[in-house]
Design a protein around this motif. Structure first.
Motif, PDB file in Angstrom:
ATOM      1  N   ILE A 106       0.857  -5.680   3.133  1.00 51.81           N
ATOM      2  CA  ILE A 106       2.143  -6.401   3.816  1.00 51.81           C
ATOM      3  C   ILE A 106       3.038  -5.000   3.789  1.00 51.81           C
ATOM      4  O   ILE A 106       3.390  -4.186   2.769  1.00 51.81           O
ATOM      5  N   THR A 107       3.623  -4.805   5.116  1.00 53.43           N
ATOM      6  CA  THR A 107       4.499  -3.482   5.044  1.00 53.43           C
ATOM      7  C   THR A 107       5.856  -4.134   4.711  1.00 53.43           C
ATOM      8  O   THR A 107       6.250  -5.245   5.009  1.00 53.43           O
ATOM      9  N   GLY A 108       6.819  -3.355   4.189  1.00 52.74           N
ATOM     10  CA  GLY A 108       8.035  -3.830   3.701  1.00 52.74           C
ATOM     11  C   GLY A 108       7.882  -4.887   2.765  1.00 52.74           C
ATOM     12  O   GLY A 108       8.733  -6.103   2.539  1.00 52.74           O
ATOM     13  N   GLY A 109       7.261  -4.821   1.611  1.00 44.06           N
ATOM     14  CA  GLY A 109       7.025  -5.583   0.500  1.00 44.06           C
ATOM     15  C   GLY A 109       8.009  -5.846  -0.408  1.00 44.06           C
ATOM     16  O   GLY A 109       8.093  -6.876  -1.076  1.00 44.06           O
ATOM     17  N   ALA A 110       9.135  -5.036  -0.226  1.00 41.55           N
ATOM     18  CA  ALA A 110      10.256  -5.386  -1.243  1.00 41.55           C
ATOM     19  C   ALA A 110      11.293  -6.005  -0.313  1.00 41.55           C
ATOM     20  O   ALA A 110      12.398  -6.458  -0.888  1.00 41.55           O
ATOM     21  N   GLY A 111      11.105  -6.195   0.857  1.00 47.88           N
ATOM     22  CA  GLY A 111      12.124  -7.023   1.873  1.00 47.88           C
ATOM     23  C   GLY A 111      12.356  -8.520   1.400  1.00 47.88           C
ATOM     24  O   GLY A 111      11.074  -8.986   0.863  1.00 47.88           O
ATOM     25  N   LEU A 112      13.196  -9.310   2.211  1.00 52.84           N
ATOM     26  CA  LEU A 112      13.253 -10.663   1.990  1.00 52.84           C
ATOM     27  C   LEU A 112      11.876 -11.247   2.359  1.00 52.84           C
ATOM     28  O   LEU A 112      11.325 -12.422   1.610  1.00 52.84           O
ATOM     29  N   LEU A 113      11.491 -11.105   3.500  1.00 52.51           N
ATOM     30  CA  LEU A 113      10.023 -11.677   3.877  1.00 52.51           C
ATOM     31  C   LEU A 113       9.136 -11.458   3.179  1.00 52.51           C
ATOM     32  O   LEU A 113       8.108 -12.063   2.709  1.00 52.51           O
ATOM     33  N   GLY A 114       8.980  -9.919   2.921  1.00 53.88           N
ATOM     34  CA  GLY A 114       7.794  -9.330   2.157  1.00 53.88           C
ATOM     35  C   GLY A 114       7.591 -10.103   0.697  1.00 53.88           C
ATOM     36  O   GLY A 114       6.657 -10.531   0.497  1.00 53.88           O
ATOM     37  N   ARG A 115       8.987 -10.277  -0.049  1.00 56.37           N
ATOM     38  CA  ARG A 115       8.873 -10.750  -1.310  1.00 56.37           C
ATOM     39  C   ARG A 115       8.488 -12.356  -1.109  1.00 56.37           C
ATOM     40  O   ARG A 115       7.573 -12.682  -2.121  1.00 56.37           O
ATOM     41  N   ALA A 116       8.941 -13.048   0.029  1.00 55.89           N
ATOM     42  CA  ALA A 116       8.392 -14.425   0.150  1.00 55.89           C
ATOM     43  C   ALA A 116       6.870 -14.503   0.147  1.00 55.89           C
ATOM     44  O   ALA A 116       6.295 -15.326  -0.302  1.00 55.89           O
ATOM     45  N   LEU A 117       6.325 -13.596   1.018  1.00 52.37           N
ATOM     46  CA  LEU A 117       4.923 -13.408   1.262  1.00 52.37           C
ATOM     47  C   LEU A 117       4.247 -13.284  -0.114  1.00 52.37           C
ATOM     48  O   LEU A 117       3.077 -13.828  -0.277  1.00 52.37           O
ATOM     49  N   ILE A 118       4.667 -12.352  -0.658  1.00 46.49           N
ATOM     50  CA  ILE A 118       4.004 -11.961  -1.855  1.00 46.49           C
ATOM     51  C   ILE A 118       4.113 -13.025  -2.961  1.00 46.49           C
ATOM     52  O   ILE A 118       2.975 -13.548  -3.715  1.00 46.49           O
ATOM     53  N   ALA A 119       5.263 -13.829  -2.971  1.00 49.38           N
ATOM     54  CA  ALA A 119       5.381 -14.995  -3.994  1.00 49.38           C
ATOM     55  C   ALA A 119       4.460 -16.127  -3.832  1.00 49.38           C
ATOM     56  O   ALA A 119       4.022 -17.005  -4.499  1.00 49.38           O
ATOM     57  N   SER A 120       4.093 -16.106  -2.404  1.00 47.29           N
ATOM     58  CA  SER A 120       3.345 -17.516  -1.858  1.00 47.29           C
ATOM     59  C   SER A 120       2.041 -17.258  -1.492  1.00 47.29           C
ATOM     60  O   SER A 120       1.357 -18.089  -0.821  1.00 47.29           O
ATOM     61  N   ALA A 121       1.383 -15.997  -1.897  1.00 49.42           N
ATOM     62  CA  ALA A 121       0.171 -15.510  -1.463  1.00 49.42           C
ATOM     63  C   ALA A 121      -0.945 -16.293  -1.895  1.00 49.42           C
ATOM     64  O   ALA A 121      -1.013 -16.995  -2.962  1.00 49.42           O
ATOM     65  N   PRO A 122      -2.047 -16.829  -0.881  1.00 53.05           N
ATOM     66  CA  PRO A 122      -3.010 -17.682  -1.552  1.00 53.05           C
ATOM     67  C   PRO A 122      -3.936 -17.079  -2.572  1.00 53.05           C
ATOM     68  O   PRO A 122      -4.034 -15.871  -2.608  1.00 53.05           O
ATOM     69  N   ALA A 123      -4.474 -17.841  -3.292  1.00 53.96           N
ATOM     70  CA  ALA A 123      -5.338 -17.534  -4.320  1.00 53.96           C
ATOM     71  C   ALA A 123      -6.641 -16.849  -3.732  1.00 53.96           C
ATOM     72  O   ALA A 123      -7.021 -17.155  -2.622  1.00 53.96           O
ATOM     73  N   GLY A 124      -6.931 -15.653  -4.260  1.00 54.13           N
ATOM     74  CA  GLY A 124      -8.179 -15.046  -3.919  1.00 54.13           C
ATOM     75  C   GLY A 124      -7.899 -13.904  -2.870  1.00 54.13           C
ATOM     76  O   GLY A 124      -8.774 -13.184  -2.482  1.00 54.13           O
ATOM     77  N   VAL A 125      -6.386 -13.705  -2.607  1.00 59.02           N
ATOM     78  CA  VAL A 125      -6.255 -12.653  -1.719  1.00 59.02           C
ATOM     79  C   VAL A 125      -6.166 -11.387  -2.667  1.00 59.02           C
ATOM     80  O   VAL A 125      -5.391 -11.364  -3.362  1.00 59.02           O
ATOM     81  N   GLU A 126      -6.685  -9.958  -2.189  1.00 58.40           N
ATOM     82  CA  GLU A 126      -6.338  -8.972  -2.773  1.00 58.40           C
ATOM     83  C   GLU A 126      -5.162  -8.232  -1.911  1.00 58.40           C
ATOM     84  O   GLU A 126      -5.285  -7.966  -1.005  1.00 58.40           O
ATOM     85  N   LEU A 127      -4.092  -8.350  -2.656  1.00 57.69           N
ATOM     86  CA  LEU A 127      -2.627  -8.012  -1.802  1.00 57.69           C
ATOM     87  C   LEU A 127      -2.012  -6.770  -2.420  1.00 57.69           C
ATOM     88  O   LEU A 127      -2.008  -6.361  -3.250  1.00 57.69           O
ATOM     89  N   HIS A 128      -2.045  -5.922  -1.130  1.00 60.10           N
ATOM     90  CA  HIS A 128      -1.113  -4.774  -1.125  1.00 60.10           C
ATOM     91  C   HIS A 128       0.067  -4.742  -0.150  1.00 60.10           C
ATOM     92  O   HIS A 128       0.228  -5.512   0.649  1.00 60.10           O
ATOM     93  N   ALA A 129       1.093  -4.000  -0.594  1.00 58.04           N
ATOM     94  CA  ALA A 129       2.358  -3.843   0.098  1.00 58.04           C
ATOM     95  C   ALA A 129       2.867  -2.458  -0.231  1.00 58.04           C
ATOM     96  O   ALA A 129       2.661  -1.762  -0.863  1.00 58.04           O
ATOM     97  N   THR A 130       3.692  -2.142   0.948  1.00 56.35           N
ATOM     98  CA  THR A 130       4.501  -0.851   1.024  1.00 56.35           C
ATOM     99  C   THR A 130       5.714  -1.063   0.605  1.00 56.35           C
ATOM    100  O   THR A 130       6.232  -2.086   0.612  1.00 56.35           O
ATOM    101  N   GLN A 131       6.218   0.224   0.122  1.00 56.47           N
ATOM    102  CA  GLN A 131       7.540   0.458  -0.308  1.00 56.47           C
ATOM    103  C   GLN A 131       7.924   1.853  -0.008  1.00 56.47           C
ATOM    104  O   GLN A 131       7.202   2.721   0.302  1.00 56.47           O
ATOM    105  N   ARG A 132       9.513   1.835   0.070  1.00 58.42           N
ATOM    106  CA  ARG A 132      10.025   3.187   0.521  1.00 58.42           C
ATOM    107  C   ARG A 132      10.865   3.482  -0.875  1.00 58.42           C
ATOM    108  O   ARG A 132      10.523   4.507  -1.528  1.00 58.42           O
ATOM    109  N   THR A 133      11.871   2.836  -1.176  1.00 61.25           N
ATOM    110  CA  THR A 133      12.610   3.125  -2.668  1.00 61.25           C
ATOM    111  C   THR A 133      12.768   1.826  -3.266  1.00 61.25           C
ATOM    112  O   THR A 133      12.549   2.042  -4.544  1.00 61.25           O
TER     113      THR A 133
END
Length: 216
Positions: free
Chosen positions: A5-32
């Motif tokens: 997920i690009t923009g993992g610290a943003g509003l949508l990125g955080r919602a995606l991370i919080a609701s990720a399906p079980a079994g997903v290996e989740l990576h996300a980008t950040q800037r600051t």
């Protein structure tokens, strides 16, 4: 399935991370701003094509959900960043879900069809249109999602919090008089995007089935 997920610290990125399906290996980008757990964080400047390509070559995601953007620096953080992500996805074979916006249209004759020609009226909309065209030109199989205003109730997103704080303090709130938009809750949009991701998985890996229920 490994997803970036690009923009993992943003509003949508955080919602995606919080609701990720079980079994997903989740990576996300950040800037600051740090990316929340359980995603594995990667600090990268997405407008740097070489750095973005190196990241995808290292992580090797099956799917990238590109949510990162910034309105104030749209040439860099919409235009160039999207180019970098698209080129890196094409080079590594990753599927792409690209988050665009309803501001690619001028609002003169809604409702819009997906095939209607964009007609942006401000700089951010113009760069979102440029980004969409680059995605379609280089990755015609990518999913382009045109969302409207993304909001969160608890805690309120930044824009909503500003309005609430002003009203509670008795201050006047001045908004647009020529703009009507249909907001969507961050969690609802995230759920739709995970459904797209699941469809991508079934399309790219026949017989693999669906994911278990999302984490709560």
């Amino acid at each position: 399935m490994r997803i970036l997920i690009t923009g993992g610290a943003g509003l949508l990125g955080r919602a995606l991370i919080a609701s990720a399906p079980a079994g997903v290996e989740l990576h996300a980008t950040q800037r600051t701003t740090p990316v929340p757990a359980p995603a594995r964080a990667h600090t990268v400047e997405l407008s740097d094509a070489a750095a973005t390509a190196a990241l995808l070559d290292r992580v090797r995601p099956e799917l990238v959900i590109h949510t990162a953007y910034a309105q104030a620096t749209a040439e860099r953080d919409v235009g160039r960043a999207t180019e970098s992500v698209v080129l890196a996805c094409a080079a590594t074979g990753a599927a792409l879900v690209h988050i665009s916006s309803d501001v690619v249209f001028d609002g003169e004759r809604a409702p819009w069809a997906e095939t209607d020609e964009p007609a942006p009226v401000h700089e951010y909309g113009r760069w979102k249109t440029v980004a969409e065209r680059f995605v379609r030109g280089r990755m015609p199989d990518a999913a382009i999602v045109r969302t409207s205003l993304i909001v969160r109730a608890d805690p309120p997103d930044g824009g909503s919090a500003w309005i609430l704080d002003a009203l509670r303090g008795g201050e006047p709130v001045r908004l647009f008089v020529d703009e009507l938009r249909c907001p969507i809750a961050d969690g609802d949009l995230a759920a739709m995007l995970w459904e797209l991701a699941a469809r991508s998985r079934r399309t790219r890996a026949p017989g693999s089935g669906t994911w278990p229920a999302r984490r709560r």
